[in-house]
Design a protein around this motif. Structure first.
Motif, mmCIF file in Angstrom:
data_model
loop_
_atom_site.group_PDB
_atom_site.id
_atom_site.type_symbol
_atom_site.label_atom_id
_atom_site.label_comp_id
_atom_site.label_asym_id
_atom_site.label_seq_id
_atom_site.Cartn_x
_atom_site.Cartn_y
_atom_site.Cartn_z
ATOM 1 N N LEU A 23 0.106 2.606 4.483
ATOM 2 C CA LEU A 23 -0.381 1.890 5.068
ATOM 3 C C LEU A 23 -1.450 0.884 4.988
ATOM 4 O O LEU A 23 -1.936 -0.256 5.843
ATOM 5 C CB LEU A 23 -0.953 3.065 6.732
ATOM 6 C CG LEU A 23 0.352 3.692 6.629
ATOM 7 C CD1 LEU A 23 -0.204 4.561 7.962
ATOM 8 C CD2 LEU A 23 1.069 2.642 7.782
ATOM 9 N N ALA A 24 -2.632 1.373 4.590
ATOM 10 C CA ALA A 24 -3.924 0.206 4.423
ATOM 11 C C ALA A 24 -3.326 -0.729 3.310
ATOM 12 O O ALA A 24 -4.220 -1.774 3.548
ATOM 13 C CB ALA A 24 -4.681 1.626 3.488
ATOM 14 N N ARG A 25 -2.549 -0.552 2.809
ATOM 15 C CA ARG A 25 -2.228 -1.921 2.002
ATOM 16 C C ARG A 25 -0.932 -2.924 2.576
ATOM 17 O O ARG A 25 -0.716 -3.573 2.098
ATOM 18 C CB ARG A 25 -1.673 -1.499 0.658
ATOM 19 C CG ARG A 25 -0.523 -1.026 0.439
ATOM 20 C CD ARG A 25 -0.273 -0.539 -1.261
ATOM 21 N NE ARG A 25 0.357 -1.807 -1.986
ATOM 22 C CZ ARG A 25 0.702 -2.098 -2.556
ATOM 23 N NH1 ARG A 25 0.239 -0.607 -3.419
ATOM 24 N NH2 ARG A 25 1.071 -3.180 -3.294
ATOM 25 N N GLY A 26 -0.821 -1.952 4.182
ATOM 26 C CA GLY A 26 0.164 -3.085 4.701
ATOM 27 C C GLY A 26 1.230 -3.171 4.851
ATOM 28 O O GLY A 26 2.348 -3.574 5.190
ATOM 29 N N ILE A 27 2.086 -1.773 4.150
ATOM 30 C CA ILE A 27 3.303 -1.104 3.581
ATOM 31 C C ILE A 27 3.290 -0.735 5.105
ATOM 32 O O ILE A 27 2.684 1.090 4.679
ATOM 33 C CB ILE A 27 3.698 -1.003 2.255
ATOM 34 C CG1 ILE A 27 3.784 -2.029 1.544
ATOM 35 C CG2 ILE A 27 5.161 -0.528 2.615
ATOM 36 C CD1 ILE A 27 4.135 -1.477 -0.046
#
Length: 428
Positions: free
Chosen positions: A339-343
């Motif tokens: 989630l933190a990497r945008g996935i």
């Protein structure tokens, strides 16, 4: 500035620039201007077709997850989930939200698997086609219910066998049974141009396999008189699907070859790692080869209207309390890092993974919601704060809150208290 206001010398420069940039302008107005703003599932659950519990699969998984929670921590499910949330560093309020999620929609996206997970009960080769045909017809009935009943997964579909030479015919046969069966049941027409139905094409190695998939779907649509295009997903599980033989980024070619039908690209953790010679003990979502592949996929999907999903974790939460907590910690960390990497999405393989999928996801949006609500409120009313937000930052803030709303971390009351609502978020 209007054309009439442009001086003749500048107009000549404009005409030359317009001619050179015609194709780029078209991409800016179409392909490059479609970020994912609709609901995207937080996960995909793959269940082998021969291990389905019929339409009750979702409730069976939810019951298993809730039972595991209570067995591990005692008491009622909310107390158990709250204790686990605190152990994993989440706010206490997340426990109740997770139990509510497990009771209402434990699985957001469910894929009936006819590929790697389908063992066909060890039947000899001569029996397998008939066996898979039977399962395909059963899958039609189950999908028709899931795609029309309230409380079912928001998204559902099938993963067929790949278009590799040895499995292509079987994959096509199963696809045809599913699509024709859903059309006969009236389900396809009811869905209109919905994103709810998911057809997954695994182990793609070249964009021409995607071109072939488009041609197959076009033929089925013509046969059935469908007035809208069927859409599908592609699994990226081979090195050839990341770097083409000519050195180009193959995911970009795959997206183009799909001709607007591509819903998502899914990263296949273990097949991809194995193909690169990574030893089993080292294969993971955090391995450098996984990061590289997902970086390429993320760039290719960005603003192309294509969702991106991470892969799975094959370490299953099972055993005594210590073993459960160890596996839950690992899964929770993976989901949070994704989630933190945008996935925004990943795969889940076991009911007990639903617990940490929703703990990590809901916790992520709960932790960030206060700041997002305040910043977006200030932006909409024009209040000067320490944040100098502009449209480029307001849009992701709105998308963040919409995702939080979809997964159960943010409520309409939270929005209303900040002077916002879903319509305002979607307009932004």
């Amino acid at each position: 500035m209007t054309i009439a206001q442009i001086s003749p010398d500048v107009r000549a420069l404009m005409e030359e620039s317009d001619s050179l940039l015609e194709g780029v302008d078209r991409s800016i107005a179409t392909r490059w201007s479609t970020p994912v703003t609709w609901r995207q599932p937080v996960h995909t659950v793959y269940v082998p077709v021969d291990k389905l519990s019929g339409p009750g699969t979702v409730s069976a998984w939810a019951d298993t997850a809730l039972t595991t929670l209570v067995d591990a921590y005692g008491g009622d499910p909310v107390t158990a989930a709250t204790e686990l949330a605190v152990q994993l560093g989440e706010p206490e309020e997340v426990g109740g939200l997770v139990v509510d999620k497990l009771r209402k929609q434990a699985i957001e996206d469910l894929r009936i698997d006819f590929e790697d997970g389908f063992t066909q009960n060890g039947l000899p080769p001569r029996c397998r086609d008939a066996d898979e045909d039977d399962h395909a017809h059963q899958a039609v009935d189950i999908l028709a219910k899931w795609l029309s009943e309230e409380g079912a997964p928001a998204f559902a579909g099938v993963r067929i066998k790949s278009f590799s030479p040895e499995t292509r015919a079987r994959g096509l046969r199963t696809l045809a049974i599913i699509v024709r069966g859903l059309a006969e049941a009236g389900t396809l027409r009811e869905l209109a141009d919905s994103r709810a139905l998911r057809i997954t094409l695994p182990k793609v190695q070249h964009h021409l396999q995607v071109t072939a998939m488009v041609a197959v779907l076009e033929r089925l649509e013509d046969e059935l008189g469908l007035e809208y295009p069927l859409k599908f997903e592609v699994q990226i599980e081979t090195p050839q699907a990341i770097l083409g033989a000519d050195g180009s980024a193959e995911p970009a070619h795959i997206i183009t070859a799909a001709q607007g039908r591509l819903l998502a690209l899914h990263y296949g953790t273990y097949d991809y790692s194995a193909a690169l010679g990574i030893d089993p003990a080292q294969q993971s979502l955090e391995h450098p080869v996984a990061h590289h592949a997902k970086d390429v996929l993320q760039v290719a999907c960005s603003c192309a209207g294509v969702e991106l999903s991470d892969g799975s974790l094959n370490r299953i939460p099972f055993g005594n309390s210590a073993e459960l907590l160890s596996a839950w910690r690992l899964h929770h960390r993976y989901v949070h890092e994704q989630l933190a990497r945008g996935i925004r999405q990943g795969w889940d393989l076991h009911p007990n993974q639903l617990i940490t999928r929703h703990l990590a996801t809901i916790g992520y949006y709960v932790r960030g919601s206060d700041m997002a609500l305040q910043r977006l409120h200030d932006y909409t009313v024009g209040v000067s704060t320490r944040w100098m937000d502009e449209p480029a930052t307001a849009r992701p803030l709105a998308r963040f809150l919409l995702r939080g709303l979809d997964c159960g971390a943010v409520s309409s009351t939270d929005l209303r208290d900040a002077g916002l609502n879903e319509d305002i978020l979607r307009r932004i």
